[in-house]
Enzyme design. Structure first.
Site, PDB file in Angstrom:
ATOM      1  N   THR A 101     -40.578 -54.980 -22.044  1.00  0.00           N
ATOM      2  CA  THR A 101     -39.845 -53.817 -21.541  1.00  0.00           C
ATOM      3  C   THR A 101     -38.528 -53.615 -22.280  1.00  0.00           C
ATOM      4  O   THR A 101     -38.167 -52.503 -22.608  1.00  0.00           O
ATOM      5  CB  THR A 101     -39.588 -53.982 -20.024  1.00  0.00           C
ATOM      6  OG1 THR A 101     -40.806 -54.344 -19.388  1.00  0.00           O
ATOM      7  CG2 THR A 101     -39.058 -52.708 -19.410  1.00  0.00           C
ATOM      8  N   GLU A 137     -35.533 -53.729 -25.202  1.00  0.00           N
ATOM      9  CA  GLU A 137     -35.518 -53.317 -26.610  1.00  0.00           C
ATOM     10  C   GLU A 137     -36.640 -52.323 -26.896  1.00  0.00           C
ATOM     11  O   GLU A 137     -37.224 -52.319 -27.974  1.00  0.00           O
ATOM     12  CB  GLU A 137     -35.641 -54.526 -27.555  1.00  0.00           C
ATOM     13  CG  GLU A 137     -34.557 -55.568 -27.406  1.00  0.00           C
ATOM     14  CD  GLU A 137     -33.165 -55.035 -27.755  1.00  0.00           C
ATOM     15  OE1 GLU A 137     -33.070 -54.063 -28.528  1.00  0.00           O
ATOM     16  OE2 GLU A 137     -32.181 -55.587 -27.217  1.00  0.00           O
ATOM     17  N   GLY A 151     -56.081 -74.796 -11.944  1.00  0.00           N
ATOM     18  CA  GLY A 151     -55.099 -74.764 -10.865  1.00  0.00           C
ATOM     19  C   GLY A 151     -53.756 -75.344 -11.258  1.00  0.00           C
ATOM     20  O   GLY A 151     -52.704 -74.813 -10.886  1.00  0.00           O
TER      21      GLY A 151
END
Lengths: 678, 678
Positions: B436, B438, B415
């Site tokens: 995502t 390059e 936790g």
């Protein structure tokens, strides 16, 4: 307001009745109607005239628009407002308990009120005596007190037996003295504790007459009911900022310490055990198993929530994949819709199928839970171990897959998925603790593994396994059989799929049992082989999800094209798993390499089948734009103008020239850093 | 300040020289010294007396403490301060370019200055003529102008050829007219664009004489150098809040629109192609391939960053797993350290091994990049396709594994990993866009797949593959051979591992090539089989990482116990992958089920071997507490008191009674909702 449906072409392609599918998704026509009514009540709220009169501030009604941009204090204050506002709706509209739960669900913002209604009240109900129920429940139902569930401690999570907080009985005053003896005994994490709760159910080691009787629950008042200040001896606060924008930061997860705080003896929850006036610890004849009922209830409920959360992410990613175009423009025409790429389909459609699969296993689990609790009333505990193992395992499987699936959907939206206005970052951040709370997902699979090993060991003694584990009764066949698939489409047969998953699960369990038997100390073996046991447990749980989907399809499901679509989704779910874990199926020789390739081939064909129905299958979740909270997932597909519009609402855009320009940018540009105050 | 090292016992167990390992990790003694010096310069900064004099505000020097709690505007303003402050350090300490890069790395906060130095300047260098370099570079180096790289658009990411912004040459005025013809042509995402950059390199379709010459780069001034206001015709702003607390919200990723903005002709970057005064488009003799150099450079650099980011998460999770105890207390003694559980080890140690594996492959890739660029100078383009494929593939593999690995480490902390004070939520949120940007990681693997298919198709023509793909030259052997492993420890032999990965990669590529050959239209086949091609590409990339680790171990590595530890980590990395993807190895018959089980058995034994060294292997990353920014990962292991302390700094704890109590909680408790203003 006029609006164009940019996804109309997609919706025309559907080969099934979307309205009928909405009812299948909801579970029943009644469930659909309740959800539809309440979700629209919440979504359309700002238009209701009585709100217009009362609301003059920036953030109105149940709006979620600015949530990811608010600093913590403002965010939290707004959650307090929404909670009170929700409660007022519940009263004004005279909502039933079920409708009230739906309302909180669609308001879609974790808050103290969830802990109060969802944990504090059920704990009193489950563990209190009749007198205690009579005293505390009316106060709690009316919100004259607000409570939370204070179990975990700074140094103690999964292991409840390791809690350090003490409740020492003082017979002279007929009181318990609640105390935090160490720093690690500080209560830590309880939702609603930090800033709001006036009371808590505190779990502490009961000590009477110098003897430690283990963990029991106590109702402790924390704050004054007049000025809300913490009572003497109580230190209470929020544990700090958590993962993500908005997300769980609307909840005051709290820290709590006691310095010899005294409570009357009758505030120990005494249904299962009590302490008498003279300090004797007396167990009642109420079976201890009942204590776990609320835990099991919560876990089964989390499965339905998993399908809900995954369906939101899938709905966003599916719609945006139909809107977004990339590459492949020919002769200056439009680029190809991203949803037409096989790489996109092979990641997105299994998640679409998973959402449906989890919906149906959740539905079944709810039935199973109800069935077991009815048996418990009649003192029949026979199916309780199976319920424990199944809820633990399916909670673990579905919450892990959902958390990963939400992130995958975010990535499937490309760069824009990283913007808060896509709704996906917050959805992930608010969802992912489900992998940890109510039982860490790996620890839960180990519990399933123990159940499996016990079942295997009892097979030789002739005990016939039933329910979800009944397949083990066919152990001789399942250990020997080979798949009879001869071509790709043979994998569409439910019997082919079912036997494959049964054989895999059986063989993995048996292999673990055989390895375990080589250890002199079984517990040592269990620890050593834990990673393999986790894999075997997962195989068993995947079998359950697949088999419950197949069972669902054996029912009569009316509606044009509904069953056909569900059959496609069921096969996608199963064959996707088969492909992902093909090593498990190969290693035991149940399938050949060629049969594995057939499965993959069939999977590709199924993607092509589901493609024209994808947007409509996502529509069938019946999510309002308010609930989705995503520009990429807008029903009308009008993504880019709205993304552009939303950008300007960021606080950074309040001025053209940013705060700090004079102090920090101009000195850079003008080569005057030496005299700047940095 | 006195402090106790709660991890001292762990550190005593190490079977190798940690200081020597730090040098291996850094790559060389010199690299170690530079990093060590700069990281401490940043970490110890608030103690430097000259700061004490200058800083009187809440947040000083390079402190990251409050970052996850700041509202966007304050966060951003503080980043502006830190950027100026970093730049002042760079000047005051006369840091070299390498040291300056290290400083920005250790300041650990994405900012416009990264885009300026890391993308704007290199783009001018790569695409400008000598005259353009002479004019623009001095301005940029001194920060008299601040620039960014404006390529992607609202509707156009991966597909650069689809950009819509136009640059139309007007021969009458010798100017280009830059224009945003559609909403989707709005520039969207460029870092540093939103609020800070005075200039941008804008990629637009060059149109001259009515003809579209495709995408070219143009230097465009966006803001006044006097008052920083956007120039006429320019609409510019921030695109809004992004995933996570702090994280990338320190960066002003921007939106930009042009309304017929005119720039002089000489602001087109003209190294590769130019437009003459009379509007002729003329290509130079500079090879177009050189344009990709900076893209390739960035991708190879991302691999080293991946190992850095993963090592931070692993360091935090390893230390906290040694601090944290759960279950297994016997006779009231201490509970078991979480790191001793096999389930924890089987998730954590492969990530520890991955961090080292990615470090070494990054080191090699840097060498390979340098080698290829030297060849390019001599007009030798022979190794360029391999460099392209390799950087694309290894970037994809390492960034995906790192993002997933950071989240896994967060979950391994239970936790508390969900608290921002653990450092892990922000590390994940700030890292994950690497999957995502390059180049989208799936798109990149498809590029690798094209390279592989080309290689396979050329084998029959007798072309001998070299470098990372040389193994395909042994295709006949690799298609036929079987693993000769006879017992678990045979899997420790590098040759056994290498052949397994080579056989797997070869067979997967060949299978794809065979399937492709059945399609009449190869491109259609490529689209249809894309998911399989992605898997084949990943197998090839994993082989590269494994083989470069093995090659590293063939070098002379001095230092007590160093080589032994690295051998263990190398085997863990390889056998973990073999176990995870065992279906791939089984399906082609390279290994038997039994050999697969041997690998798993050996893996367990390796976990036991690495266990006593785990904390020290994490220490060898040489991360300062400042850089880690994690209470769970503190060097001294003093976790719980510091977590407790940190909680009280949350804004919600500024008062005992929260803002909003009177308006929203009291009316609930006192049943006065009807008159409350909600």
């Amino acid at each position: 307001m006029e609006s164009i449906d940019y996804l109309a072409e997609e919706r025309k392609k559907a080969e099934f009745n979307v309205d009928e599918m909405k009812i299948v998704w909801a579970g029943s026509r009644r469930a659909f109607e309740v959800s539809d009514y309440i979700s629209k009540l919440v979504a359309d709220d700002p238009d209701l005239s009585f709100i217009f009169i009362e609301c003059h501030r920036g953030i109105q009604g149940f709006s979620k628009e600015e949530r990811t941009m608010l600093p913590r204090k403002e965010l939290f204050k707004n959650t307090l407002r929404k909670s009170a506002y929700s409660w007022k709706h519940i009263i004004d509209h005279q909502l039933s308990e079920e409708e009230a739960e739906r309302l909180r669900y669609f308001v879609d913002e974790p808050a103290f009120i969830d802990s109060h209604l969802g944990v504090f009240i059920p704990a009193i109900k489950g563990q209190g005596t009749k007198e205690q129920l009579k005293k505390w429940l009316p106060l709690a139902y009316k919100m004259q007190i607000i409570g939370c569930y204070a179990q975990t401690e700074l140094g103690h999570g999964s292991n409840v037996q390791g809690l350090e907080t003490t409740a020492t009985f003082d017979p002279r005053t007929d009181e318990f003295v609640i105390h935090s003896p160490t720093l690690t005994s500080s209560k830590w994490w309880p939702g609603g504790l930090g800033k709001v709760s006036t009371h808590a159910i505190v779990y502490a080691r009961l000590i009477t007459d110098g003897k430690d009787h283990g963990i029991n629950g106590f109702i402790v008042q924390l704050r004054s009911l007049e000025d809300h200040k913490p009572l003497p001896g109580i230190t209470v606060g929020d544990i700090g900022t958590k993962f993500g924008n908005g997300a769980y930061n609307t909840m005051d997860n709290g820290v709590l310490r006691f310095d010899h705080v005294r409570i009357p003896r009758d505030q120990m929850l005494m249904r299962v055990a009590q302490v008498t006036k003279d300090g004797k610890y007396v167990q009642s004849d109420v079976p201890r198993q009942l204590l776990y009922e609320s835990m099991v209830y919560t876990r089964q409920a989390l499965v339905t929530y998993a399908s809900g959360a995954l369906s939101r992410a899938v709905c966003i990613a599916t719609r945006y994949s139909a809107v977004r175009r990339q590459f492949g423009s020919q002769n200056g025409g439009q680029e190809i819709q991203v949803i037409d790429y096989k790489t996109q389909q092979s990641r997105l459609f299994p998640l679409l199928a998973s959402a449906y699969a989890f919906r149906f296993v959740g539905e079944w689990l709810k039935w199973f839970y109800t069935d077991v609790t009815q048996r418990l009333q009649a003192n029949d505990f026979s199916t309780l171990p199976e319920l424990h193992a199944t809820t633990a395992g399916i909670k673990s499987l579905t919450t892990t897959a959902t958390a990963d699936g939400i992130e995958e959907c975010r990535k499937l939206c490309g760069g824009h998925g990283y913007l808060c206005s896509s709704g996906l970052p917050e959805l992930y951040a608010v969802y992912v603790p489900a992998c940890t709370f109510e039982g860490d997902n790996v620890v839960l699979l180990l519990q399933v593994a123990r159940f499996l090993m016990k079942t295997v060991s009892q097979l030789s003694s002739g005990k016939k396994p039933t329910g979800t584990i009944a397949y083990m009764g066919k152990i001789e066949h399942l250990m020997q059989c080979r798949s009879d698939v001869e071509q790709a489409k043979d994998w569409l047969k439910p019997s082919a799929i079912l036997e494959a998953f049964e054989a895999r699960a059986t063989r993995m369990s048996v292999a673990c049992a055989q390895s375990l038997s080589k250890f002199d100390n079984p517990e040592e073996g269990f620890q050593e082989l834990a990673p393999d046991l986790v894999e075997a447990a997962l195989a068993h749980c995947q079998l359950i999800v697949v088999s419950k989907f197949i069972e669902k399809l054996q029912q009569d499901i009316p509606g044009e094209g509904i069953k056909q679509q569900l059959e496609v989704l069921c096969c996608i779910y199963a064959l996707f798993l088969l492909h992902k874990h093909h090593g498990d199926f190969l290693v035991t020789g149940y399938i050949t390499s060629k049969q594995g390739l057939f499965a993959n081939e069939q999977l590709r064909a199924l993607y092509t089948q589901v493609r024209p129905n994808a947007v409509s299958l996502a529509d069938a979740f019946n999510h309002t734009d308010h609930f989705l909270g995503s520009i990429l997932g807008r029903y009308d597909g009008n993504v880019y103008p709205k993304l552009y519009e939303a950008a300007w609402k960021d606080p950074l855009n309040e001025s053209d020239v940013p705060d700090g320009f004079d102090e920090y940018i101009r000195p850079l540009l003008k080569q005057q850093l030496q005299t700047a105050r940095l």
